[in-house]
Design an enzyme around this catalytic site. Sequence first.
Site, short mmCIF file in Angstrom:
data_model
loop_
_atom_site.label_atom_id
_atom_site.label_comp_id
_atom_site.label_asym_id
_atom_site.label_seq_id
_atom_site.Cartn_x
_atom_site.Cartn_y
_atom_site.Cartn_z
N VAL A 278 -31.45 -5.40 -14.81
CA VAL A 278 -32.69 -4.64 -14.91
C VAL A 278 -32.59 -3.51 -15.93
O VAL A 278 -31.74 -2.64 -15.83
CB VAL A 278 -33.08 -4.04 -13.55
CG1 VAL A 278 -34.49 -3.46 -13.61
CG2 VAL A 278 -32.97 -5.07 -12.45
N SER A 279 -33.49 -3.53 -16.91
CA SER A 279 -33.49 -2.54 -17.98
C SER A 279 -34.69 -1.60 -17.84
O SER A 279 -35.75 -2.01 -17.40
CB SER A 279 -33.56 -3.25 -19.33
OG SER A 279 -33.86 -2.34 -20.35
N PRO A 280 -34.53 -0.34 -18.25
CA PRO A 280 -35.67 0.59 -18.25
C PRO A 280 -36.44 0.51 -19.58
O PRO A 280 -37.46 1.18 -19.73
CB PRO A 280 -34.98 1.95 -18.15
CG PRO A 280 -33.71 1.77 -18.92
CD PRO A 280 -33.29 0.33 -18.70
#
Length: 699
Positions: A278-280
């Site tokens: 999961v990336s921001p």
Amino acid sequence: MKSPIQVQLQYSIFIIIAILIVTVIPDYRAGIGISDVTGPIVQVPFLGYANMFQRGTGIHMRQFARAFIIEEDNQRIAFISVDVAMVSDGLRQKVLEDLRKKYGPIYSEQNLIISATHTHSGPGGYMMELLLDISCFGYVHQTFNALRRGIIKAVTYAHESIQEVKIFISSGILLETNINRSPLAYLLNPKAERDEYEYDVDKEMVQLKFIAKHNNTLLGVINWFAVHPTSMNNSNTLVSSDNVGYASILFEKHINKDKLIGQGPFVAAFCSSNLGDVSPNTKGPRCINTGDFCDNIASTCDGRSQQCIAFGPGKNMLESTKIIGERLFKKSLELVDSSESEELLSGLMFAHQYIDMPTQQIDHAFANGSLIKIRGCLPAMGYSFAAGTTDGPAPFDFTQATVSDNSMWSLVRDFIAKPTYDDTICHYPKPIFLPTGKIQAPYRWQPRIVSIQVVIIGHVVIAAVPGEFSTMSGRRLRKVIENTYSGSGSQKSKVIIAGLSNTYTSYIVTREEYDLQRYEGASTIFGPYTLDIYLHLYKNLINSLRAREDYDKGIAPHDISRRLLSFPLPVLYDLPLLGHSFGDCIKQPAHKVRKGDVATAIFVAANPRNNLMLEKTFLTVEKHVDSKWIVVATDANWETTMTWKILVFITGYSQVTIQWHVGKDTPSGTYRIRHYGYSKPFFGNIKPYHGSSKTFKVY
Ligand SMILES: *[C@@H]1O[C@H](CO)[C@@H](O)[C@H](O)[C@H]1NC(C)=O
Ligand SMILES: *[C@@H]1O[C@H](CO)[C@@H](O)[C@H](O)[C@H]1NC(C)=O
Ligand SMILES: *[C@@H]1O[C@H](CO)[C@@H](O)[C@H](O)[C@H]1NC(C)=O
């Protein structure tokens, strides 16, 4: 009509029953604490992107440990969230050693969880595991000690503030704050399973809030939302707690008002969860040279990883950090006020096991009914590990989704340690880049013994996991625990995954995701069945807890703290710039600074490694009020930065540049900027110094 006696009697009985209930149902008590854990802010490489060129040059935000102790009926658990890339068993053991000296056996492996937020912008060298310390030039005692000391302090503050509380849980959906960075790997999970979920990442924030019983004050919150703190990319060299750290600061300032950052009493921890894939960086990856989409499977542009970088939602990394931090904070605040929160009524249980993963062998039934024996492998990293991710590609020519050996690198690898045929089969289809479990020289490269831990508070189950679970891995674990725990016919459980806890074993992806060998799959170190083994282990642990039966506690990993190698050079000496003293302000801020502009001051300085200024500050911004100077910001504030620079290496000359981004809502008035530090003479002890800019007006 009842006689007055009858009324009196009823009333008395009612009171007696009430007293009985109150004394029979034990109450929760809790203590909360925060302390500074910022290590050396200069010269030491950051841990997270494994990039030895990303070395500290100063500070943007301080790193903190936030501790929550919960007690019921003389049972206790301690949960500590730390603004740091990861934590290791080595660090946890030393913390437990100190706590044993201080408090006896109250805190142990069994009931204490240390969970890293996973910021990628803090100094490294504290892991006591070579794969992670190597990019920081080995073990860095200063980083380790700052963490050890700060975690102990946070726990001490929490220990000393224990009081009766009410604990509530609430949850809500937060959009536009995270994306999947390996979506094609996610798509390999069975369709029927994916169809149960709306998104390819978890969007739910879950939060516990603590209210003082005697006067209903909000004491603190802990929340979990799956997102990497990698809004700051690998070009950043100022120490930062990234998006989640900023969210904490925003919330703490909101409640603590005029208190300086990190000084409590209200504490808000934004913790890591199943953030593996999961990336921001919500705009997703693009080729930075052309602006085009990257190749989807390998995340490359013209065959190379370095050009494919994810951005957003802001224009640059600072703005992105701010936006993500603000979104997290707003959601958390909303959950505090939510009328749908549920009180945790009673119950506190915990369990912990050390598991030697490579020796695990389990009969595993697939959904289709076929049964096989699955096993854990010796730790090993695949080739795609060396490619990095779109949040921070590595500087070499490796690419993600690599499933074949590279002959040149396999020669180098075989020189260090040659994987056996069995290793190769065990990890298949991962081509082994580094057989970390095989190398013991000079000491451990990656752990093979891991911590498995659960705590149950009311109907909330917190599963502390030893690494970065991918989205679907986390969902599967939650499901297994829900089914196991609710099987008893009790209230439906709410399961939370506390990521990167106690041991760091890199990633954990599903068997299906593993096949693609993206970065996360290549970094799933115990082989394709790593997750399935964990599912069995957590299920068994929960079952033992429910049945209140004994279970094997396992054997802790060896203490290797005496065998560490350390290469960082000590500070030799500092000298002030010719004709000056330490702390002299050699460039003054403008006389008048408009709100929204930046005030800059440059000071003659010494090496900030001489003293880390823990729970203090390298700088203050002060406002003149009634002939007194009031500190309005420190080096922990978002609005300030300090950058250190060596002027002439041999002479020991250095300077710091301090910037204060004057907010639009800053009150007008007279201000000054101060700098604090310690200098090291040729001979003798380090000495404190400080200096001040001239005063200036903010208008
Ligand atoms: C509630 O009590 C705490 C002490 O436990 C105190 O610090 C706080 O100021 C009180 N809050 C209010 C609103 O009275
Ligand atoms: C990091 O972000 C900045 C924008 O803030 C961008 O210019 C730079 O290319 C990025 N670098 C890397 C290595 O990701
Ligand atoms: C059952 O599923 C597993 C994993 O998906 C697969 O390897 C196996 O061949 C399947 N067995 C049968 C009998 O279909």
